[in-house]
Design an enzyme around this catalytic site. Sequence first.
Site, PDB file in Angstrom:
ATOM      1  N   HIS A 177       3.081 -18.669  -8.973  1.00 22.62           N
ATOM      2  CA  HIS A 177       2.594 -18.961  -7.627  1.00 22.62           C
ATOM      3  C   HIS A 177       1.185 -18.391  -7.499  1.00 22.62           C
ATOM      4  O   HIS A 177       0.975 -17.187  -7.654  1.00 22.62           O
ATOM      5  CB  HIS A 177       3.525 -18.373  -6.568  1.00 22.62           C
ATOM      6  CG  HIS A 177       4.823 -19.100  -6.455  1.00 22.62           C
ATOM      7  ND1 HIS A 177       6.015 -18.474  -6.176  1.00 22.62           N
ATOM      8  CD2 HIS A 177       5.116 -20.425  -6.584  1.00 22.62           C
ATOM      9  CE1 HIS A 177       6.987 -19.378  -6.142  1.00 22.62           C
ATOM     10  NE2 HIS A 177       6.466 -20.562  -6.383  1.00 22.62           N
ATOM     11  N   ALA A 178       0.234 -19.254  -7.211  1.00 22.19           N
ATOM     12  CA  ALA A 178      -1.184 -18.934  -7.365  1.00 22.19           C
ATOM     13  C   ALA A 178      -1.629 -17.716  -6.569  1.00 22.19           C
ATOM     14  O   ALA A 178      -2.421 -16.904  -7.050  1.00 22.19           O
ATOM     15  CB  ALA A 178      -2.018 -20.154  -6.963  1.00 22.19           C
ATOM     16  N   GLU A 180      -0.252 -15.010  -5.686  1.00 15.57           N
ATOM     17  CA  GLU A 180       0.369 -13.710  -5.962  1.00 15.57           C
ATOM     18  C   GLU A 180      -0.463 -12.938  -6.980  1.00 15.57           C
ATOM     19  O   GLU A 180      -0.032 -12.643  -8.096  1.00 15.57           O
ATOM     20  CB  GLU A 180       1.818 -13.943  -6.413  1.00 15.57           C
ATOM     21  CG  GLU A 180       2.645 -14.623  -5.327  1.00 15.57           C
ATOM     22  CD  GLU A 180       4.021 -15.103  -5.769  1.00 15.57           C
ATOM     23  OE1 GLU A 180       4.404 -14.824  -6.921  1.00 15.57           O
ATOM     24  OE2 GLU A 180       4.705 -15.758  -4.962  1.00 15.57           O
ATOM     25  N   ASN A 252       7.911 -23.263  -9.193  1.00 11.31           N
ATOM     26  CA  ASN A 252       9.188 -22.561  -9.351  1.00 11.31           C
ATOM     27  C   ASN A 252      10.328 -23.268  -8.620  1.00 11.31           C
ATOM     28  O   ASN A 252      11.359 -22.669  -8.336  1.00 11.31           O
ATOM     29  CB  ASN A 252       9.083 -21.108  -8.884  1.00 11.31           C
ATOM     30  CG  ASN A 252      10.143 -20.231  -9.540  1.00 11.31           C
ATOM     31  OD1 ASN A 252      10.429 -20.375 -10.726  1.00 11.31           O
ATOM     32  ND2 ASN A 252      10.739 -19.323  -8.774  1.00 11.31           N
ATOM     33  N   HIS A 304       6.638 -12.092  -9.940  1.00  8.15           N
ATOM     34  CA  HIS A 304       6.217 -12.661  -8.659  1.00  8.15           C
ATOM     35  C   HIS A 304       5.808 -11.513  -7.735  1.00  8.15           C
ATOM     36  O   HIS A 304       5.947 -10.345  -8.068  1.00  8.15           O
ATOM     37  CB  HIS A 304       7.373 -13.416  -7.999  1.00  8.15           C
ATOM     38  CG  HIS A 304       7.767 -14.692  -8.678  1.00  8.15           C
ATOM     39  ND1 HIS A 304       7.492 -15.925  -8.138  1.00  8.15           N
ATOM     40  CD2 HIS A 304       8.426 -14.936  -9.840  1.00  8.15           C
ATOM     41  CE1 HIS A 304       7.958 -16.874  -8.937  1.00  8.15           C
ATOM     42  NE2 HIS A 304       8.539 -16.290  -9.984  1.00  8.15           N
ATOM     43  N   SER A 305       5.308 -11.866  -6.562  1.00  5.61           N
ATOM     44  CA  SER A 305       5.154 -10.898  -5.480  1.00  5.61           C
ATOM     45  C   SER A 305       5.363 -11.677  -4.173  1.00  5.61           C
ATOM     46  O   SER A 305       5.173 -12.899  -4.154  1.00  5.61           O
ATOM     47  CB  SER A 305       3.766 -10.244  -5.510  1.00  5.61           C
ATOM     48  OG  SER A 305       2.752 -11.124  -5.074  1.00  5.61           O
ATOM     49  N   TYR A 306       5.800 -11.017  -3.121  1.00  6.12           N
ATOM     50  CA  TYR A 306       6.001  -9.593  -2.969  1.00  6.12           C
ATOM     51  C   TYR A 306       7.409  -9.369  -2.451  1.00  6.12           C
ATOM     52  O   TYR A 306       8.116 -10.327  -2.186  1.00  6.12           O
ATOM     53  CB  TYR A 306       4.972  -9.015  -1.961  1.00  6.12           C
ATOM     54  CG  TYR A 306       5.102  -9.567  -0.553  1.00  6.12           C
ATOM     55  CD1 TYR A 306       5.742  -8.848   0.448  1.00  6.12           C
ATOM     56  CD2 TYR A 306       4.597 -10.820  -0.220  1.00  6.12           C
ATOM     57  CE1 TYR A 306       5.864  -9.346   1.725  1.00  6.12           C
ATOM     58  CE2 TYR A 306       4.721 -11.328   1.051  1.00  6.12           C
ATOM     59  CZ  TYR A 306       5.354 -10.597   2.028  1.00  6.12           C
ATOM     60  OH  TYR A 306       5.489 -11.106   3.298  1.00  6.12           O
ATOM     61  N   TYR A 356      17.555 -15.823  -1.064  1.00  2.00           N
ATOM     62  CA  TYR A 356      18.076 -17.069  -0.504  1.00  2.00           C
ATOM     63  C   TYR A 356      18.423 -18.016  -1.645  1.00  2.00           C
ATOM     64  O   TYR A 356      18.052 -17.793  -2.795  1.00  2.00           O
ATOM     65  CB  TYR A 356      17.058 -17.734   0.424  1.00  2.00           C
ATOM     66  CG  TYR A 356      15.643 -17.749  -0.114  1.00  2.00           C
ATOM     67  CD1 TYR A 356      15.283 -18.537  -1.210  1.00  2.00           C
ATOM     68  CD2 TYR A 356      14.659 -16.963   0.480  1.00  2.00           C
ATOM     69  CE1 TYR A 356      13.990 -18.545  -1.700  1.00  2.00           C
ATOM     70  CE2 TYR A 356      13.354 -16.960  -0.013  1.00  2.00           C
ATOM     71  CZ  TYR A 356      13.030 -17.759  -1.095  1.00  2.00           C
ATOM     72  OH  TYR A 356      11.745 -17.758  -1.583  1.00  2.00           O
ATOM     73  N   GLU A 378       9.884  -9.201  -8.124  1.00  2.00           N
ATOM     74  CA  GLU A 378       8.980  -9.386  -6.983  1.00  2.00           C
ATOM     75  C   GLU A 378       8.290  -8.039  -6.791  1.00  2.00           C
ATOM     76  O   GLU A 378       8.932  -7.058  -6.407  1.00  2.00           O
ATOM     77  CB  GLU A 378       9.740  -9.787  -5.720  1.00  2.00           C
ATOM     78  CG  GLU A 378      10.378 -11.167  -5.765  1.00  2.00           C
ATOM     79  CD  GLU A 378       9.421 -12.289  -5.391  1.00  2.00           C
ATOM     80  OE1 GLU A 378       8.251 -11.987  -5.068  1.00  2.00           O
ATOM     81  OE2 GLU A 378       9.839 -13.465  -5.427  1.00  2.00           O
TER      82      GLU A 378
END
Length: 417
Positions: A177-178, A180, A252, A304-306, A356, A378
């Site tokens: 994911h750009a 992050e 993702n 990933h974050s966050y 989720y 994360e």
Amino acid sequence: MRLTLLLAALLGYIYCQETFVGDQVLEIIPSHEEQIRTLLQLEAEEHLELDFWKSPTIPGETVHVRVPFASIQAVKVFLESQGIDYSIMIEDVQVLLDQEREEMLFNQQRERGGNFNFEAYHTLEEIYQEMDNLVAENPGLVSKVNLGSSFENRPMNVLKFSTGGDKPAIWLDAGIHAREWVTQATALWTANKIASDYGTDPAITSLLNTLDIFLLPVTNPDGYVFSQTTNRMWRKTRSKRSGSGCVGVDPNRNWDANFGGPGASSSPCSDSYHGPKPNSEVEVKSIVDFIKSHGKVKAFITLHSYSQLLMFPYGYKCTKPDDFNELDEVAQKAAQALKRLHGTSYKVGPICSVIYQASGGSIDWAYDLGIKYSFAFELRDTAFYGFLLPAKQILPTAEETWLGLKTIMEHVRDHPY
């Protein structure tokens, strides 16, 4: 000070055409299921252009949403009318973006003719140059593997750490994911740590004497460049398709793991758009092809974050994986090791229960392929900054993350299958 802020704002306009002046990030803690349903309905109101950084899940779990300046009053009035409490997490998003851009420009000046600063955010070009430097400085240990090119024809470069031979492997990627940014920075610090400490650090030496490590610091290079030059909040790839004016796919949600199921969107304009078919994104397909052709990848780890989470399958369904007990034990140990350095607490568990239900995710695909040790981190933080983590937190984030990664890698080494 005023002149400095004015200059930063001007530079932000020049370098990042989309600005977020007056946008706020609200923190909401829904107290019951009806409020969850109300927030989900609010999320579906596309005309408000809300950006849910942390989506509604269960009562008591924090929700973060970036609200454009034009929608702030309407959203606040709506929340108050529904009896939903909120507070302001970020007063003005653009202020943080201006500070971030100013720090990057200052670091670029400082790095000219000097050493690479791992405590700063960097452009894709700078990251790729440092990857080349690591290869050049460690010819017997580090090599570069090209997986192909992104949609916009940028190279997808992987660092391979190997002492030779046909060893089992660990896969580690970041930046799918750009926006992050702390993940790409953490991955590059990790690469330098492995290269620099092999032969002197017994733990790293033991790992590489038994396993190969493949590290992809920037999984979504097009999105990363776009997040730095045009829209800091960009998440998706930059692929284009006829019939839609909206760009990109959530990479993702694009893996062949119950593709198109719950937690993914069929709307091309959604940040969670799953794409037209599994592996439609060349960035995803390149990894899939590499992992399958290698045949001996024993761990698949993605950064990933966050939110400070350490998760494992499943995301596309809420049933426990066959290896639940072992995966949970490994993740708990990794989270404990991580916490010992700076006291940073991580929540551990399957994706579906920790955050989720989400279909089409990378670690679910890897696990279903037979890669037992599949984990998603994360990284920092849990509030205050969200995706806009200050550069001064890169180093502590990377240091503690390495302790978690090392714990997982050592378990993989000691439990061959």
